[in-house]
Design a protein around this motif. Structure first.
Motif, short mmCIF file in Angstrom:
data_model
loop_
_atom_site.label_atom_id
_atom_site.label_comp_id
_atom_site.label_asym_id
_atom_site.label_seq_id
_atom_site.Cartn_x
_atom_site.Cartn_y
_atom_site.Cartn_z
N ARG A 187 43.27 -7.05 -21.94
CA ARG A 187 43.35 -7.72 -21.27
C ARG A 187 42.25 -8.53 -21.19
O ARG A 187 42.32 -9.42 -20.69
CB ARG A 187 43.35 -6.96 -19.50
CG ARG A 187 43.95 -7.59 -17.85
CD ARG A 187 43.40 -6.49 -17.56
NE ARG A 187 44.39 -7.03 -16.37
CZ ARG A 187 44.27 -6.51 -15.25
NH1 ARG A 187 43.51 -5.41 -15.07
NH2 ARG A 187 44.49 -6.56 -13.92
N CYS A 188 41.06 -8.50 -21.95
CA CYS A 188 40.21 -9.01 -22.00
C CYS A 188 40.17 -9.70 -22.59
O CYS A 188 38.97 -10.54 -23.52
CB CYS A 188 38.75 -8.09 -21.65
SG CYS A 188 38.39 -7.41 -19.71
N GLY A 189 41.18 -10.05 -23.93
CA GLY A 189 41.55 -10.46 -24.73
C GLY A 189 40.51 -9.69 -26.55
O GLY A 189 39.88 -10.60 -27.09
N LEU A 190 40.25 -9.50 -26.11
CA LEU A 190 39.48 -7.94 -27.34
C LEU A 190 40.14 -7.61 -28.52
O LEU A 190 39.79 -6.44 -29.31
CB LEU A 190 38.32 -7.83 -26.61
CG LEU A 190 37.38 -8.13 -26.11
CD1 LEU A 190 36.20 -8.34 -25.62
CD2 LEU A 190 36.89 -9.16 -26.85
N VAL A 212 35.68 -16.38 -20.55
CA VAL A 212 35.67 -15.29 -19.68
C VAL A 212 36.87 -16.05 -18.13
O VAL A 212 37.16 -14.84 -17.52
CB VAL A 212 34.27 -15.51 -19.46
CG1 VAL A 212 34.24 -15.01 -18.31
CG2 VAL A 212 33.15 -15.41 -20.18
N LEU A 213 36.59 -17.38 -18.01
CA LEU A 213 36.83 -18.44 -17.05
C LEU A 213 39.35 -17.76 -17.11
O LEU A 213 39.54 -17.44 -16.52
CB LEU A 213 37.40 -19.71 -17.00
CG LEU A 213 36.40 -20.30 -16.78
CD1 LEU A 213 36.11 -21.40 -16.70
CD2 LEU A 213 36.35 -19.52 -15.24
N ARG A 214 39.40 -17.43 -18.73
CA ARG A 214 40.87 -17.54 -17.71
C ARG A 214 41.26 -15.92 -18.55
O ARG A 214 42.18 -15.72 -17.93
CB ARG A 214 41.00 -17.22 -20.28
CG ARG A 214 41.61 -18.76 -20.45
CD ARG A 214 41.95 -18.48 -22.03
NE ARG A 214 41.13 -18.60 -23.26
CZ ARG A 214 40.54 -19.20 -23.22
NH1 ARG A 214 40.43 -21.10 -23.72
NH2 ARG A 214 39.69 -19.04 -24.29
N ALA A 247 41.26 -15.62 -13.97
CA ALA A 247 42.14 -16.01 -13.32
C ALA A 247 43.43 -14.73 -13.57
O ALA A 247 44.12 -14.94 -12.93
CB ALA A 247 42.33 -17.58 -14.52
N GLU A 248 43.56 -15.01 -14.42
CA GLU A 248 44.51 -13.59 -14.88
C GLU A 248 44.63 -12.34 -14.28
O GLU A 248 44.83 -11.58 -13.22
CB GLU A 248 44.24 -12.78 -16.17
CG GLU A 248 45.26 -13.86 -17.34
CD GLU A 248 44.99 -13.52 -18.68
OE1 GLU A 248 44.68 -11.99 -18.92
OE2 GLU A 248 45.28 -14.45 -19.46
N LEU A 305 37.84 -10.64 -6.28
CA LEU A 305 36.11 -11.57 -7.47
C LEU A 305 35.50 -12.01 -6.62
O LEU A 305 35.82 -13.18 -6.20
CB LEU A 305 36.92 -12.17 -8.57
CG LEU A 305 37.97 -11.62 -9.74
CD1 LEU A 305 39.36 -12.11 -10.46
CD2 LEU A 305 37.40 -10.69 -10.73
N LEU A 306 34.30 -11.69 -7.69
CA LEU A 306 33.23 -12.15 -6.40
C LEU A 306 32.48 -13.09 -7.46
O LEU A 306 31.70 -12.38 -8.57
CB LEU A 306 32.57 -11.40 -5.06
CG LEU A 306 30.78 -12.39 -5.28
CD1 LEU A 306 30.98 -13.70 -4.27
CD2 LEU A 306 29.82 -11.37 -4.47
#
Length: 217
Positions: free
Chosen positions: A90-93, A142-144, A147-148, A156-157
């Motif tokens: 999910r975090c692209g890793l 990080v923003l991607r 957004a997901e 989210l805060l």
């Protein structure tokens, strides 16, 4: 989104909301209950990503680090691994799952810290200054993920003084100064109310020539 100048009290408030700091008065409620009323630790409800992501990275590799949280919640090994794998992807890793943590870029470390939180299944996530010390590519990565997560319904805060990097994604803006919330509401009218008097730069204030591109006033 929670914004304010350095020293406004943003981090103290964020840590209090995440159950990391006891409030000096009043109480923090999650779904109508205090954290003490839950059997699980606060991190199972509200994930918190520190400004310096390195402070919460404990594993030797990406996979080890993300597995740490669910394993310590007492999950069965299979469930813990499944949760860790999903959070890593999910975090692209996914392509970096076997990489040593110390070899990651700043943006990758920030996403790894977020993956470690997500693996514990929180309903809400707080990111404290998530763009600090990141270049444009790191900020975008990080923003991607943010957004997901928002699209998936996770609350989210984002705590930041860099309004221009994320305000367009926010559905609420709160401004803090001197330990108090001084402005709060929909982003556009809150911005129009005058954030610069509280030490923030208005991202809609446009320069018309190169000579004006300075924060020195």
């Amino acid at each position: 989104m929670l914004a304010g100048r350095n020293g406004a009290g943003k981090t103290v408030l964020a840590k209090t909301l995440a159950g990391l700091v006891e409030p000096s008065e009043g109480e923090v409620l999650f779904e109508g209950r205090t954290f003490a009323e839950y059997r699980d630790p606060p991190a199972a409800r509200v994930g918190y990503v520190f400004q310096d992501a390195r402070l919460q990275l404990v594993g030797e590799t990406v996979a080890d680090d993300v597995l740490f949280g669910p394993a310590n919640l007492g999950m069965a090994p299979g469930e813990a691994r499944d949760r860790a794998d999903r959070a890593i992807a999910r975090c692209g890793l996914a392509e970096r799952r076997d990489a040593f943590v110390h070899t990651l870029s700043g943006g990758e470390m920030r996403r790894l810290a977020l993956a470690g939180m997500l693996a514990m299944g929180p309903a809400a996530v707080i990111l404290d200054e998530p763009f600090a010390n990141l270049d444009r590519e790191g900020v975008s990565s990080v923003l991607r993920v943010v957004a997901e997560l928002a699209a998936d319904g996770i609350a989210l805060l984002v705590v930041t003084h860099e309004l221009e990097k994320v305000l367009g994604m926010a559905n609420r803006l709160a401004v803090m100064d001197g330990g108090r919330i001084v402005l709060s509401g929909d982003p556009e009218p809150t911005l129009a109310a005058g954030v610069e008097r509280f030490g923030l730069r208005d991202p809609l204030r446009r320069a018309t020539k190169v000579e004006e591109l300075s924060w020195l006033e």
